[in-house]
Design an enzyme around this catalytic site. Structure first.
Site, PDB file in Angstrom:
ATOM      1  CG  PHE A 129      31.030 -27.545  23.890  1.00 36.14           C
ATOM      2  CD1 PHE A 129      30.704 -28.644  24.660  1.00 36.14           C
ATOM      3  CD2 PHE A 129      30.015 -26.945  23.142  1.00 36.14           C
ATOM      4  CE1 PHE A 129      29.396 -29.140  24.698  1.00 36.14           C
ATOM      5  CE2 PHE A 129      28.717 -27.430  23.173  1.00 36.14           C
ATOM      6  CZ  PHE A 129      28.415 -28.516  23.959  1.00 36.14           C
ATOM      7  CB  SER A 177      26.657 -28.643  26.999  1.00 32.54           C
ATOM      8  OG  SER A 177      27.602 -28.045  27.875  1.00 32.54           O
ATOM      9  CE  LYS A 179      24.696 -36.293  26.857  1.00 30.98           C
ATOM     10  NZ  LYS A 179      26.109 -36.666  26.920  1.00 30.98           N
ATOM     11  CG  ASN A 212      31.809 -30.913  32.939  1.00 28.95           C
ATOM     12  OD1 ASN A 212      31.942 -30.133  31.991  1.00 28.95           O
ATOM     13  ND2 ASN A 212      30.805 -31.783  33.010  1.00 28.95           N
ATOM     14  CG  ASN A 248      24.694 -33.067  28.768  1.00 30.10           C
ATOM     15  OD1 ASN A 248      25.666 -33.119  29.522  1.00 30.10           O
ATOM     16  ND2 ASN A 248      24.807 -32.688  27.516  1.00 30.10           N
ATOM     17  CG  ASN A 250      29.440 -26.402  31.485  1.00 27.78           C
ATOM     18  OD1 ASN A 250      29.067 -25.848  32.508  1.00 27.78           O
ATOM     19  ND2 ASN A 250      29.690 -27.703  31.434  1.00 27.78           N
ATOM     20  CB  THR A 251      27.671 -23.818  25.288  1.00 31.57           C
ATOM     21  OG1 THR A 251      28.876 -24.581  25.283  1.00 31.57           O
ATOM     22  CG2 THR A 251      27.650 -22.903  24.074  1.00 31.57           C
TER      23      THR A 251
END
Ligand SMILES: Cc1cc2nc3c(=O)[nH]c(=O)nc-3n(C[C@H](O)[C@H](O)[C@H](O)COP(=O)(O)O)c2cc1C
Length: 357
Positions: free
Chosen positions: A115, A183, A218, A111, A247, A185-186
Site C-alpha cells: 500500500f 491484500s 474484495k 508484488n 485479490n 502485504n499488510t
C-alpha cells in the site's frame, strides 16, 4: 498498434518493473497513447449494474492507479470503469524495494508493494479536480463509473474508525467503494475477512453514513471454501452490495517456471486463473443474485471474460495482462468478445450471465 505499445513496450520490459510502471503512469498523465476521444463501444457490450451504466464490462483493477493520477486517461483508453487505490488515510511509502517482480515465463507478477500511496488528502484533491469540466468536453468526470479502493495503514490503524473515515472522504466523488480486506502485504489485514470482523466494519460504516455509494468487499483467493458462505452472509447483512473476487494469492502453483517464483508477496496473472474461476463459481452460487460480482484474476482474453460472465460475474477487472500487453489489450479483448458474441448469436451480456452455474 498504439504509439505507447509500439514505441515503449519493448523499452518498458527492459526496465525494473516498478520504474516501468512509474514511467507508464507519467506517460499517461502527459497524454501519450491516450486518444483524445474515448473509443465508442459497441452497444452489445453495455451492461447496467447497481443502477450504473457501463459501456463495456472491463475495468482496471486496483493497484495500477493507487493515487488516482490517471483516472481520465484510463477511461479514454477504453476501460469500462476505473478503480483507483488502494488509498489509506495517511501517506505511506510501502515495503522496501525491490517489491515488484515479473514472472515472464508464467505471464504472472509477484508484488509486495504494501500500500505505497500518497494518502487520502491528495487522492480526493485529484478526484475533485476530475469532476470539474474540461474545456474540450461539456461534462466533468471521467465518463465512466469510478471506484475508490480503501485500505488500512500499516501502523496505527483502527478498522472501525479508519474505514468509515475513508468512506466520508471519498463518497461524494465515486460511484462505488471497495473495502480492501484482502491484500497479503499488510500484516493482519486479511483477518478482517472473518465474518464477525467484517460485519463490525460494515456496521461502523452504516452507523456513520446514512447514505453512501454501493460498497464492495474484495476477497482473497486464499480463503478456505468452508468460510466463504458465512463471509457472504455477513457482507449482505452488513449492507455490502457487491464482492470483488479476487485479490492476489500467497499460493505458488507447482506449474510456476520463473526463477522469481520464490519471491514473497501476492501472485497475480495467469497462474491465478484456476482459483479465481473456482472461487467465482462458489461465490455466485452462494450469493444467488443478491450481490453484484466483479471477477478478477488471470483474465487475458475475450473468451475468459465471457466465461466469467457465464459464471455469474457482472463485470471483470484486469491488471497483470494490461501490465504485459499495454493499451492494445483493451482493443483485443473487446474484438474477441464481439466476435464470439456475434458467432454465438448473443445479443447482450445479460443473456448469458450465470448460464454456466
Ligand atoms: C503490482 C500490483 C499492485 C496491486 N495493488 C493492489 C492494491 O493496491 N489494492 C488491491 O485491492 N489490489 C491490488 N492488486 C491486485 C489486483 O487488483 C488484482 O486483484 C490482481 O492482480 C488479480 O488480477 P490480475 O490477475 O488481472 O492481475 C495489485 C496487483 C498488482 C499486480
Amino acid at each position: 498498434m498504439s504509439l505507447l505499445n509500439a514505441l515503449s513496450l519493448p523499452l518498458l520490459r527492459c526496465l525494473d518493473p516498478e520504474v516501468a510502471h512509474q514511467f507508464a503512469l507519467e506517460a499517461m498523465t502527459w497524454g501519450v497513447s491516450v486518444p483524445l476521444c474515448r473509443p465508442q463501444d459497441n452497444p452489445v457490450l453495455e451492461t447496467r449494474v447497481l443502477g450504473l451504466r457501463f459501456s463495456n464490462p472491463i475495468g482496471i483493477a486496483a493497484g495500477f492507479d493507487k493515487d488516482a493520477r490517471v483516472v481520465r486517461p484510463l477511461a479514454q483508453m477504453g476501460f469500462g470503469f476505473v478503480e483507483a487505490g488502494t488509498v489509506t488515510l495517511r501517506p505511506q511509502s510501502g515495503n522496501p524495494k525491490p517489491r515488484l517482480f515479473r514472472l515472464e515465463e508464467d505471464k504472472a507478477v509477484i508484488n509486495r508493494m504494501g500500500f505505497n500511496n500518497q494518502g487520502i488528502d491528495r487522492f480526493t484533491v485529484r478526484l475533485a479536480r476530475l469532476l470539474r469540466p474540461v474545456p474540450s468536453r461539456r461534462e466533468g468526470g471521467a465518463g465512466v463509473p469510478i471506484g475508490a479502493n480503501i485500505g488500512l495503514n500499516k501502523e496505527g490503524a483502527n478498522p472501525e474508525q479508519d474505514y468509515p473515515a475513508l468512506v466520508a472522504r471519498v463518497k461524494s466523488y465515486v460511484d462505488y467503494i471497495v473495502l480492501n480486506v484482502s491484500s497479503p502485504n499488510t500484516p493482519g489485514l486479511r483477518d478482517l475477512q472473518n465474518a464477525t470482523r467484517l460485519r463490525k466494519i460494515l456496521d461502523s460504516i452504516t452507523a456513520r453514513h446514512a447514505k453512501h455509494p454501493p460498497l464492495f468487499v474484495k476477497l482473497a483467493p486464499d480463503l478456505d471454501d468452508e468460510t466463504i458462505p458465512t463471509i457472504i452472509e455477513s457482507a449482505i447483512d452488513g449492507g455490502a452490495q457487491g464482492l470483488i473476487v479476487c485479490n492476489t494469492t500467497l499460493a505458488r502453483p507447482l506449474s510456476l517456471r520463473s526463477p522469481k517464483k520464490g519471491e514473497s508477496g501476492g501472485l497475480s496473472g495467469r497462474p491465478l486463473t484456476t482459483r479465481a474461476i473456482a472461487m467465482l463459481r462458489l461465490v455466485a452460487q452462494i450469493s444467488a443474485g443478491r450481490l453484484a460480482l466483479i471477477s478478477c484474476g488471470g483474465i487475458e482474453s475475450g473468451l475468459d471474460i465471457l466465461e466469467r460472465i457465464r459464471l455469474g460475474a457482472h463485470l471483470v477487472q484486469v491488471y497483470t495482462a494490461f501490465a504485459y500487453e499495454g493499451p492494445d489489450l483493451l482493443h483485443r479483448l473487446k474484438k474477441e468478445m464481439l466476435f464470439l458474441m456475434q458467432s454465438q448469436g448473443m445479443k447482450s451480456l445479460d443473456d448469458i450471465r450465470g448460464s454456466a452455474l
